[in-house]
Design an enzyme around this catalytic site. Structure first.
Site, PDB file in Angstrom:
ATOM      1  N   ASN A 126      59.152  11.742   4.363  1.00  0.00           N
ATOM      2  CA  ASN A 126      60.476  11.406   4.964  1.00  0.00           C
ATOM      3  C   ASN A 126      61.194  10.368   4.184  1.00  0.00           C
ATOM      4  OD1 ASN A 126      58.732   9.457   6.214  1.00  0.00           O
ATOM      5  ND2 ASN A 126      59.701   9.584   8.231  1.00  0.00           N
ATOM      6  N   LYS A 149      49.333   7.078  -3.212  1.00  0.00           N
ATOM      7  CA  LYS A 149      49.388   8.400  -3.022  1.00  0.00           C
ATOM      8  C   LYS A 149      50.505   9.057  -2.093  1.00  0.00           C
ATOM      9  CE  LYS A 149      47.435  11.148  -0.170  1.00  0.00           C
ATOM     10  NZ  LYS A 149      48.381  12.311   0.108  1.00  0.00           N
ATOM     11  N   GLY A 201      52.120   7.634   8.289  1.00  0.00           N
ATOM     12  CA  GLY A 201      52.094   9.048   8.805  1.00  0.00           C
ATOM     13  C   GLY A 201      51.858   9.331  10.181  1.00  0.00           C
ATOM     14  N   SER A 202      51.161  10.610  10.401  1.00  0.00           N
ATOM     15  CA  SER A 202      50.809  10.970  11.837  1.00  0.00           C
ATOM     16  C   SER A 202      49.552  10.067  12.345  1.00  0.00           C
ATOM     17  CB  SER A 202      50.544  12.193  11.890  1.00  0.00           C
ATOM     18  OG  SER A 202      49.277  12.629  11.156  1.00  0.00           O
ATOM     19  N   PRO A 204      46.887  11.663  13.965  1.00  0.00           N
ATOM     20  CA  PRO A 204      45.599  11.884  13.879  1.00  0.00           C
ATOM     21  C   PRO A 204      45.040  11.611  12.460  1.00  0.00           C
ATOM     22  CG  PRO A 204      46.897  13.805  14.819  1.00  0.00           C
ATOM     23  CD  PRO A 204      47.875  12.580  14.431  1.00  0.00           C
ATOM     24  N   THR A 205      46.055  11.709  11.524  1.00  0.00           N
ATOM     25  CA  THR A 205      45.421  11.245  10.215  1.00  0.00           C
ATOM     26  C   THR A 205      45.329   9.653  10.104  1.00  0.00           C
ATOM     27  OG1 THR A 205      46.819  12.677   9.186  1.00  0.00           O
ATOM     28  CG2 THR A 205      46.097  11.083   7.676  1.00  0.00           C
ATOM     29  N   GLU A 437      55.221  -3.889   8.030  1.00  0.00           N
ATOM     30  CA  GLU A 437      55.663  -3.812   6.948  1.00  0.00           C
ATOM     31  C   GLU A 437      56.985  -4.806   6.845  1.00  0.00           C
ATOM     32  OE1 GLU A 437      54.662  -1.381   4.820  1.00  0.00           O
ATOM     33  OE2 GLU A 437      54.263   0.483   6.034  1.00  0.00           O
TER      34      GLU A 437
END
Length: 463
Positions: A126, A149, A201-202, A204-205, A437
C-alpha cells in the site's frame, strides 16, 4: 508513463536461496565499512539521498502511482514523507550515544549504542516507497545494512530507492533489494547472518515471521493490521469530523492498516453526520490516478477487489444498509476498462457483531455505528483483537485526552486522522504488532546496548 490497469507492466525474477545469500553477504561486507563511519558521515549520505528524492519527486511519485494505483496527488505526499524521513534520521545519526555512570572509588561504567548488523525489511504493497524509507532510514542512521523485500504486487519503486542510495554514496550493497513472495521471505528470515527483521503486513504473515525469527533469536518489529475506532462526539466541529472520517477511510483506496473504519457517532448527531458523510463520499472522483483531480485510484489487484466486494455483500446479508457506493466503477476511458475500480462505500445500520465491523476489509468501506455515552463507546472501541490506531473528534479537550488515554491503541489522533509526521513513533498494541517505526523510538529497535564496567582499583576477590 501511462496507466494501463489490469495489464502487466514488468516481470521480475524471484530471488531464490542463492540470490538471498548473495544479497545478505553483500550487505554484510558493506556493513563492515558503514558501521565504522561516524554518525555525521552517515548523516551527510542520508541528506544527499533525501535531496535526490526531493529533486525527483514528480518522477518517483508517477512511478509509485503506476506501481500501486493510488492517485498522483497522494503519491506526491508519500514521496514528501519519504525524503522528510531520511532528513529526520540524518539529523539523528550524529546523536547516537551512550552514557557515563560514576561508580565508587573512581571506577566508572559506560554504555555504547551499537548497530545490529544486516537488518531485513519486508514491505507492504500500500505504501511501497514510503515504507522502505521508514525502515531503511533509521536502520542506516544507526550504522546497519538492510536487505529489503517489497511486496510482489509492488516491486518497482523500491528498486529506484536502492539506486538513489547508491547515487548518494552508501557503500556498495548496503541497501539491497530482493524480489519474491513467501519463499524469498523465508530465506531471509532463516538466514544466519540476518540480525533483525522488520515487517509490515497482515497478522497471519506476522505470526509466521515471528515464528521463523524465534528459531534464530532474532528481534522483530511487526506493523500489522487494524480495525481502528474513530469516535465522533456531538460537540465536535462537524465539518472537521466529516473531513476526518473521509481521511480515516478512503486514503489509498481504503488500503491503509491504521484506517478508522469503525466510525462511532454520538446518536444526537448521527443523522446529520451520516447525511454529510454520504454527500461528500459521493463527490469523491474515482478514475485514472495520474489525472490531477482524481482522488481515488484503482485497488491493488482483482482478487483483492473481489474480497472487498465480498465483505460488502456479506454486510448487506447481515443487515447493514449500503448508504452509497460499494459497486464496481468502470471509467469512460476505454484504456481503463479493465482496472480494479470501485466507488467508496458507506455502510449504515451497523452492529458490533457484524463481520464488516470486526474484520479488516482493507478497502474503501466505512461502517457507521451509533453510541450514547463515553463509557459505552470506549468499551466498544476496545472490543477488538487489534490495537493499531484510534481517533476522537470533540471540542472538549479534557474529554479528548481522557478517551485516548483509555483507548488500547498505539497511535491516537485528536481532531485529525491519518497524518504521519516522521517525528512521531508509529506502531500498535495487541494483534497489531509491536516495535515502532519513526521518531526517536525507532533508533532503539535498530541498535543494541553494550555496557562496559571499568575498575580503577584492585579487584577484590571473594575467593
Amino acid at each position: 508513463f501511462k496507466m494501463c490497469p489490469g495489464r502487466v507492466i514488468s516481470k521480475l525474477l524471484c530471488s531464490g536461496e542463492k540470490e538471498v545469500d548473495l544479497a545478505v553477504q553483500s550487505a554484510k561486507a558493506a556493513f563492515g565499512v558503514w558501521s565504522q563511519m561516524s554518525g555525521m558521515e552517515r548523516s551527510r549520505v542520508l541528506l544527499e539521498a533525501a535531496r535526490i528524492i526531493r529533486e525527483q519527486r514528480e518522477e518517483i511519485a508517477t512511478l509509485e502511482t503506476i506501481n500501486n494505483g493510488k492517485s498522483i496527488f497522494e503519491a506526491r505526499v508519500d514521496i514528501d514523507i519519504s525524503w522528510q524521513c531520511l532528513e529526520y534520521y540524518a539529523g539523528l545519526a550524529g546523536s547516537l550515544a551512550g552514557e557515563h555512570i560514576q561508580l565508587p572509588g573512581g571506577s566508572f561504567g559506560y554504555t555504547r549504542r551499537e548497530p545490529l548488523g544486516v537488518c531485513v525489511g519486508i514491505g507492504a504493497w500500500n505504501y511501497p516507497f514510503q515504507i522502505a524509507c521508514w525502515k531503511s532510514a533509521p536502520a542506516l542512521a544507526c550504522g546497519n545494512a538492510m536487505v529489503f523485500k517489497p511486496s510482489p504486487f509492488t516491486p518497482i519503486s523500491v528498486v529506484r530507492l536502492a539506486e538513489i542510495f547508491t547515487e548518494a554514496g552508501v557503500p556498495k550493497g548496503l541497501f539491497n533489494v530482493v524480489q519474491g513472495g513467501v519463499a524469498t521471505g523465508q530465506f531471509l528470515c532463516h538466514h544466519p547472518d540476518v540480525a533483525k527483521i522488520s515487517f509490515t503486513g497482515s497478522v497471519p504473515t506476522g505470526i509466521k515471521i515471528m515464528e521463523m525469527a524465534a528459531k534464530g533469536i532474532k528481534p522483530v518489529t511487526l506493523e500489522l493490521g487494524g480495525k481502528s475506532p474513530l469516535i465522533i462526539f456531538s460537540d465536535c466541529a462537524l465539518e472537521n469530523a466529516v473531513n476526518g472520517a473521509l481521511m480515516a477511510n478512503f486514503l489509498t483506496q481504503g488500503e491503509v492498516c491504521c484506517n478508522g473504519t469503525r466510525v462511532f457517532v454520538e446518536r444526537k448527531i448521527l443523522d446529520v453526520f451520516t447525511k454529510e458523510v454520504v454527500k461528500r463520499t459521493q463527490k469523491i472522483k474515482v478514475g485514472d490516478p495520474l489525472l490531477e483531480d482524481t482522488r481515488m485510484g484503482a485497488l491493488i489487484n482483482r482478487p483483492h477487489l473481489d474480497r472487498v466486494q465480498g465483505f460488502i455483500k456479506q454486510a448487506k446479508e447481515q443487515g447493514a444498509e449500503v448508504l452509497c457506493g460499494g459497486d464496481l466503477y468502470v471509467p469512460d476511458d476505454p484504456k481503463l476498462k479493465n482496472g480494479y475500480y470501485m466507488r467508496p462505500c458507506v455502510l449504515g445500520n451497523c452492529r458490533d457483531d457484524m463481520t464488516c465491523v470486526k474484520e479488516e476489509i482493507f478497502g474503501p468501506v466505512m461502517s457507521i455505528l451509533p453510541f450514547d455515552t463515553e463509557e459505552e463507546v470506549v468499551e466498544r472501541a476496545n472490543n477488538t483483537k487489534f490495537g493499531l490506531a484510534g481517533g476522537v473528534f470533540t471540542r472538549d479537550i479534557q474529554k479528548a485526552h481522557r478517551v485516548v488515554a483509555a483507548l488500547k491503541a498505539g497511535m491516537c489522533f485528536i481532531n485529525n486522522y491519518n497524518i504521519s509526521p516522521v517525528e512521531l513513533p508509529f506502531g500498535g498494541y495487541k494483534a497489531s504488532g509491536f516495535g515502532r517505526e519513526n521518531g526517536r523510538a525507532a533508533m532503539e529497535y535498530y541498535s543494541q546496548l553494550k555496557t562496559v564496567c571499568v575498575e580503577m582499583g584492585d579487584v577484590e576477590s571473594v575467593f
